[in-house]
Write an enzyme that holds these catalytic residues in place. Structure first.
Site, PDB file in Angstrom:
ATOM      1  N   GLU A 199       0.857  -1.190   0.000  1.00 24.40           N
ATOM      2  CA  GLU A 199       0.000   0.000   0.000  1.00 24.40           C
ATOM      3  C   GLU A 199       0.889   1.233   0.000  1.00 24.40           C
ATOM      4  O   GLU A 199       1.979   1.189   0.566  1.00 24.40           O
ATOM      5  CB  GLU A 199      -0.859   0.051   1.282  1.00 24.40           C
ATOM      6  CG  GLU A 199      -1.791  -1.108   1.441  1.00 24.40           C
ATOM      7  CD  GLU A 199      -2.517  -1.089   2.793  1.00 24.40           C
ATOM      8  OE1 GLU A 199      -2.471  -0.068   3.509  1.00 24.40           O
ATOM      9  OE2 GLU A 199      -3.127  -2.118   3.120  1.00 24.40           O
ATOM     10  N   LYS A 252       2.174   4.613   1.487  1.00 22.57           N
ATOM     11  CA  LYS A 252       2.126   5.169   2.840  1.00 22.57           C
ATOM     12  C   LYS A 252       1.712   6.629   2.714  1.00 22.57           C
ATOM     13  O   LYS A 252       2.496   7.475   2.278  1.00 22.57           O
ATOM     14  CB  LYS A 252       3.481   5.037   3.518  1.00 22.57           C
ATOM     15  CG  LYS A 252       3.444   5.449   4.971  1.00 22.57           C
ATOM     16  CD  LYS A 252       4.719   5.032   5.675  1.00 22.57           C
ATOM     17  CE  LYS A 252       4.683   5.308   7.158  1.00 22.57           C
ATOM     18  NZ  LYS A 252       4.370   6.672   7.531  1.00 22.57           N
ATOM     19  N   CYS A 275      27.142  35.747  30.514  1.00 23.25           N
ATOM     20  CA  CYS A 275      27.095  36.006  29.065  1.00 23.25           C
ATOM     21  C   CYS A 275      25.646  36.237  28.620  1.00 23.25           C
ATOM     22  O   CYS A 275      24.778  35.395  28.863  1.00 23.25           O
ATOM     23  CB  CYS A 275      27.692  34.798  28.342  1.00 23.25           C
ATOM     24  SG  CYS A 275      27.356  34.781  26.587  1.00 23.25           S
TER      25      CYS A 275
HETATM   26  S1  IVH Z   1      -0.839   0.484   8.714  1.00 20.13           S
HETATM   27  C1  IVH Z   1      -0.842  -1.445  12.663  1.00 20.13           C
HETATM   28  N1  IVH Z   1      -1.012   1.480   6.274  1.00 20.13           N
HETATM   29  O1  IVH Z   1       1.752   5.551   8.949  1.00 20.13           O
HETATM   30  C2  IVH Z   1      -0.461  -0.867  11.362  1.00 20.13           C
HETATM   31  N2  IVH Z   1      -0.361   2.927   8.030  1.00 20.13           N
HETATM   32  O2  IVH Z   1       4.228   5.316  10.415  1.00 20.13           O
HETATM   33  C3  IVH Z   1      -0.372   0.592  11.405  1.00 20.13           C
HETATM   34  N3  IVH Z   1       0.020   5.229   7.361  1.00 20.13           N
HETATM   35  O3  IVH Z   1       0.280   5.383  12.117  1.00 20.13           O
HETATM   36  C4  IVH Z   1      -0.761   1.345  10.261  1.00 20.13           C
HETATM   37  N4  IVH Z   1      -0.451   4.960   5.218  1.00 20.13           N
HETATM   38  O4  IVH Z   1      -0.914   6.739  10.294  1.00 20.13           O
HETATM   39  C5  IVH Z   1      -0.723   1.729   7.565  1.00 20.13           C
HETATM   40  N5  IVH Z   1      -1.242   2.240   4.093  1.00 20.13           N
HETATM   41  C6  IVH Z   1      -0.961   2.475   5.371  1.00 20.13           C
HETATM   42  C7  IVH Z   1      -0.591   3.763   5.822  1.00 20.13           C
HETATM   43  C8  IVH Z   1      -0.293   3.939   7.174  1.00 20.13           C
HETATM   44  C9  IVH Z   1      -0.087   5.826   6.158  1.00 20.13           C
HETATM   45  C10 IVH Z   1       0.434   5.887   8.608  1.00 20.13           C
HETATM   46  C11 IVH Z   1      -0.396   5.529   9.809  1.00 20.13           C
HETATM   47  C12 IVH Z   1       0.579   4.990  10.812  1.00 20.13           C
HETATM   48  C13 IVH Z   1       1.864   5.566  10.341  1.00 20.13           C
HETATM   49  C14 IVH Z   1       3.044   4.741  10.797  1.00 20.13           C
END
Ligand code: IVH
Length: 686
Positions: A129, A131, A444
């Protein structure tokens, strides 16, 4: 085609009986929800905006006539919410975890193999997915109806932002099922809407947002939903915790399809992956796509598809073991180093700071970058006027990574650290064992101003309205010579300061007054004693209970405390031994500043992230991305300890470039050695 006002049925709302009104309202809710979905989720509207508005008007009118027929899934819930005065706390059904990060393909390969080994399986399916670079939210639905939603907060408890989430049109108010569940996703703002929003801000003479993520965060934390409604937020969802009336699901892929069926917006780029090579190519594809997407992404997420395997692997306290974020490398930018300034910190440490031609980097404008100390400066070989490449260490702290020496014109000037303090002109000293130059003059001005800033900062007494500019004004006007003077400020004198009106003077006095009641540990941290940060302050407050108890403690007594080493003890003794300190404490005491721990103060153990509790690190060499101080702060913030030398009690040696003899000693003693990136992984640093 359907007539928007329902007049085709030959009946005006006033003349309807209640039963047919209820029927018509149900019909309208369903129609509006469907058109909303077509427009905001499928991006495929079937009716004109005007027709949609007419449906909405009819619904609003009927609801006015029959207020008892208004339901929780009515689209009227999205309009006209009243402003809140504060956010309520909401506990999440399950903690909202973070993700483990990897930054290189090798690290991803390693993660993949580790999982394969743990699960004793050669073949594993994954879901890839994008991010999304937004904010995590959790949404709670009961019997198919949206009840409330919250921010991530500390992972366990977040803030109720239901009123703002309702402004997101792609969020369904009723699901196509009677499901009770918590759904997680990411709220974001598209690049286009971000730019529009900033144009509008600039027109209104307001400061623009630094990046889309900040814009989304600011909007979600608005108390007034009318403001949020003007900031077109959107939402992708990616996880589901079913509580009642769900559907049996075996894989994450099925979950995503089910979320789609339920009418949520699931990212269109999610993809099913069957091996490591595909995983790598998915990450590369997302990286290539990065600039083309209408919203910002900062990596790719890989999740094990099989939910049984996910359960089997479980989670650490911070992140699931079955998922990983492949973070795209921080963007780089080139710019000119215009000058090097020399800053004097509150402890007298003198740091060179590069002044750069402002440049956009990873979503924000960068104007300065720390050069840390003279050694780093020499090592990088920077000259004033150089063209340099900068990036953001850990995606946050701007840093010069390369000097483009081939672009030199011959007009660049070398830079030398001054021999005397730029603020008080006293000679600078390099203390044994330290890389930084220091100004040792306790009077200072630069240090005093920094101490005032530190005293008032969030890590200290949290005095709202007292920032850098005001601290400087207070000092140079002679009103405040040390932090003790802050509590004797008078409204009339404050009003004489530039840009200080009656109201701001009153507000400042009020925040000062309020700060007098702060818990003892905040006061200790605010004093700015070397090596005494927030965590150590809490320990000291817990143990001594009063400031006078702490001030009277001997070095031996201090060293006897867990986590307090000889360096901290010596620093405390030195601080409390000074005549100057005694004078300041006397002023604070006389002003009524709280010097005692209260029964309600949070004990050290329960607050914050204690994942490194009881773990001792030794640092050696220069870390490419962090200064020692930063590394130390990060470790201590999580409850870890830093020791000066390798011993039986050392858990890890964190080795940077040009490590010293400590590295050899660690090898001999069999102590685990971490590189900077190992360390980042250990701590799940971004
Ligand atoms: S999975 C338990 N999927 O990234 C799994 N997170 O750095 C946790 N995020 O807190 C999240 N896109 O806010 C997941 N496709 C995605 C995501 C994603 C963005 C964010 C989310 C998480 C953070 C972690």
């Amino acid at each position: 085609m359907l007539h928007p006002r329902g007049v085709a049925r030959g009946c005006s709302p006033e003349l309807m009986n209640k039963e047919s009104a209820a029927e018509r309202l149900a019909e309208l809710r369903a129609q509006i929800a469907r058109h909303n979905y077509n427009y905001h989720v499928l991006d495929d509207p079937k009716i004109s905006d005007a027709t949609f508005d007419a449906l909405m008007q009819e619904l609003l009118q009927m609801e006015k006539l029959y207020p008892d027929l208004v339901t929780l899934d009515s689209p009227s819930r999205r309009v006209g919410g009243t402003p809140l005065t504060a956010f309520q706390q909401v506990r999440h059904v399950q903690p909202l975890l973070s993700l483990e990060n990897v930054f290189t393909e090798d690290a991803l390969r390693e993660f993949y193999r580790r999982i394969q080994k743990n699960l004793h399986t050669g073949k594993l399916s994954w879901v890839g997915e994008p991010k999304i670079d937004g904010l995590a939210v959790s949404l709670y639905y009961e019997e198919g109806v949206f009840q409330r939603g919250a921010t991530r907060g500390d992972g366990y408890q977040g803030e109720d932002i239901t009123h703002n989430l309702l402004t997101i049109h792609s969020l369904p108010l009723r699901l196509k099922s009677q499901l009770t569940a918590e759904i997680r996703g990411e709220v974001f703002i598209s690049r286009e809407n971000f730019l529009k929003l900033n144009e509008q801000k600039i027109r209104q003479g307001l400061p623009p947002f630094a990046n889309p993520r900040n814009a989304a965060a600011g909007s979600l934390r608005q108390l007034d939903p009318k403001v949020t409604a003007e900031r077109p937020l959107d939402l992708f969802v990616f996880s589901l915790i079913q509580i009642r009336e769900g559907k049996p699901l075996a894989t994450h892929w099925e979950t995503l399809q089910y979320l789609r069926e339920l009418r949520f917006k699931v990212n269109p780029h999610v993809s099913l992956i069957s091996d490591l090579e595909e995983a790598l190519s998915f990450c590369r594809r997302m990286n290539d796509l990065r600039d083309e997407l209408p919203y910002e992404i900062d990596g790719a997420v890989l999740k094990i598809d099989d939910l049984g395997f996910q359960q089997q692997l479980g989670s650490t306290s911070r992140a699931p073991r079955w998922a990983v974020a492949f973070k795209f490398s921080a963007e780089k930018a080139s710019t000119r180093l215009e000058d090097i300034e020399v800053n004097v910190g509150r402890t007298g440490a003198v740091t060179p700071v590069a002044k750069l031609t402002p440049v956009l980097l990873a979503g924000s404008v960068v104007k300065r970058a720390s050069l840390h100390n003279e050694d780093v400066l020499r090592e990088k070989g920077v000259m004033i006027g150089d063209e340099v490449i900068i990036h953001k260490a850990g995606d946050i702290i701007p840093e010069i990574v390369q000097v483009l020496k081939e672009k030199r014109t011959g007009r660049e000037k070398p830079f030398f650290m001054p021999a005397s303090c730029p603020s008080c002109q006293r000679d600078l000293k390099r203390l044994p064992g330290e890389v930084a130059l220091r100004c040792l003059n306790p009077a200072c001005p630069a240090q005093l101003i920094e101490r005032i800033i530190h005293f008032a900062s969030r890590g200290g007494m949290e005095i709202a309205g007292l920032g850098e500019a005001l601290a400087e004004q207070l000092y140079t006007s002679g009103l405040v010579k040390d932090i003790g003077d802050l509590y004797y400020l008078q409204k009339e004198e404050l009003k004489k300061l530039e840009r200080m009106g009656e109201k701001s003077a009153e507000n400042l006095l009020e925040s000062l007054q309020k700060s007098k009641k702060n818990p003892l540990h905040k006061l200790i941290a605010a004093l700015g004693i070397r090596f005494v940060g927030e965590r150590v302050s809490r320990l000291l407050a817990d143990h001594f209970q009063t400031l006078s108890g702490l001030a009277a403690a001997t070095e031996d007594e201090l060293c006897g405390l867990a986590e307090i080493g000889p360096r901290i003890a010596a620093s405390l003794r030195e601080f409390f031994g000074q005549e100057e300190t005694r004078r300041i404490l006397e002023k604070l005491n006389r002003a009524g500043v709280n010097f005692r721990a209260q029964p309600g103060d949070m004990p050290t153990e329960v607050e914050g992230d204690n994942s490194l509790q009881g773990i001792t690190f030794v640092l050696t060499g220069t870390l490419p991305k962090y200064s020692r101080r930063e590394a130390k702060e990060i470790i201590e913030a999580r409850g870890g300890r830093i020791a000066g030398s390798v011993s039986r009690n050392t858990d890890y040696v964190l080795a940077g470039e040009n490590p010293g003899s400590k590295l050899q000693k660690a090898r001999e003693a069999g102590v685990k050695i971490l590189t900077e990136s190992d360390w980042e992984r250990l701590l799940y640093l971004p």
